[in-house]
Design a protein around this motif. Sequence first.
Motif, PDB file in Angstrom:
ATOM      1  N   ALA A 331      -8.837  -9.130   2.425  1.00 15.91           N
ATOM      2  CA  ALA A 331      -7.472  -8.961   2.942  1.00 15.91           C
ATOM      3  C   ALA A 331      -7.359  -9.481   4.367  1.00 15.91           C
ATOM      4  CB  ALA A 331      -7.061  -7.491   2.869  1.00 15.91           C
ATOM      5  N   ASN A 355      -0.116  -5.403   3.193  1.00 16.67           N
ATOM      6  CA  ASN A 355       0.378  -5.712   1.848  1.00 16.67           C
ATOM      7  C   ASN A 355      -0.704  -6.376   0.996  1.00 16.67           C
ATOM      8  OD1 ASN A 355       2.923  -4.654   2.325  1.00 16.67           O
ATOM      9  ND2 ASN A 355       3.771  -6.601   3.050  1.00 16.67           N
ATOM     10  N   LYS A 356      -1.435  -7.316   1.606  1.00 19.58           N
ATOM     11  CA  LYS A 356      -2.509  -7.977   0.869  1.00 19.58           C
ATOM     12  C   LYS A 356      -3.623  -6.985   0.516  1.00 19.58           C
ATOM     13  CE  LYS A 356      -1.780 -12.639   2.704  1.00 19.58           C
ATOM     14  NZ  LYS A 356      -1.349 -13.178   1.401  1.00 19.58           N
ATOM     15  N   GLU A 359      -2.431  -4.885  -2.405  1.00 20.19           N
ATOM     16  CA  GLU A 359      -2.422  -5.660  -3.645  1.00 20.19           C
ATOM     17  C   GLU A 359      -3.774  -5.608  -4.341  1.00 20.19           C
ATOM     18  OE1 GLU A 359      -1.247  -9.634  -2.786  1.00 20.19           O
ATOM     19  OE2 GLU A 359       0.825  -9.101  -2.254  1.00 20.19           O
ATOM     20  N   ARG A 360      -4.832  -5.599  -3.545  1.00 18.19           N
ATOM     21  CA  ARG A 360      -6.186  -5.534  -4.108  1.00 18.19           C
ATOM     22  C   ARG A 360      -6.657  -4.098  -4.325  1.00 18.19           C
ATOM     23  NH1 ARG A 360      -9.605 -10.009  -3.400  1.00 18.19           N
ATOM     24  NH2 ARG A 360      -8.382 -11.921  -3.581  1.00 18.19           N
TER      25      ARG A 360
END
Length: 375
Positions: A331, A355-356, A359-360
């Motif tokens: 990230a 946010n990244k 997402e993971r």
Amino acid sequence: MKCYRCEDIINDKNVSEEHIILNACGGRLKSKSLLCKKCNSIFGDKFDCELAKTTNDIANLLMIKRHDGIPQPISTTRTSTGEKYYLEYGGSPVQAKTNYKIIPEDSTKSRLMIDAKNRKELKKTLIGLKRKYPTIEVEKILDAAEERRFYINDSFEINSHIGGNDVFKSITKTAINFYIHQGGSRAYIKHLLPYLEGNIELDIVWMHYPDKDIYTPAKDEVSHVLKIVGDSKEKILYAYVELFNLHSFIIYLNESYDGVDIDNDYIFNVHNYEVTKKRTHIRLSRAGLTDLFTNKDAKPFEKVKKRYARILTIANKQQDKHQIHKIISNAIDNSLGLLPEGTVIDEKVLNSMINKLMERMMPFIAHRNNIKNIN
């Protein structure tokens, strides 16, 4: 110093660093004063590789760090489908072979579906298929291929075993190494060298799982344990070797011991690399030691199941930490790492990174919850 096998003087030309506990098991206790280069190679080639192979599954699951390399992938079977997989270092399952289907659509056209573990394997499979189906356009398919990453919410079966003549010889060498390293005399172990060399067979090693643990590790501790005992009164010299707090062995080194009394421990934590000062609890009489080999425990693995369950719990924690670290690192690399040097880290940039990260992280959390439900 002399090599305890051939008795050649160890010098700059024949010096060899010997791992007292195998590098494959994450051992860090070493010495250059035990075996010359030639003898180290002979012993290592003969039986150490077998112990390394049979302990590789535990070393892999626990994510053991070696001085040289990392544990090899584990051959395993996916429970729900029976498919062959490999568990890589860190716990990621990878299918063992490329799967493909050719589905006819009409008399002139068919659809090719391929599921490969990586682009290299995909290309290899396509080249093979092209021999039979010349119209396959390898590069075009490679360009159109998509990489997918997903969690498998399933269990995997691992066949784990330990024991056998070569493993017992490697364990004996570990015990001898530790004894000599602690100042022991070659005179009391030289009769065992023909056994290590394969010239005679001796019944001096067996798995040892007493009702009361010889060493009790802390909650999430995983350790290697070595103990050497020389008892001049009982005239016995023996060793205890415990790997990963899982596999335990007793080694009867000498039944006519008349040297100095010895009671030495070495306990090494495989994750933080610390040597603990705690002590083991084992003291055998001559009659008790003899009885262990006369009336061998016929089903030692019944007692190891509880230990194995503990190790798997710790392994899961180690792998979760590893995955979380990878998620956070990716990230950061895919957000802050792409910014030009000197970029001001403002709220917008931080929100992008968060946010990244989510997402993971969310699929990982969902996967772990699913695995708990499966278990």
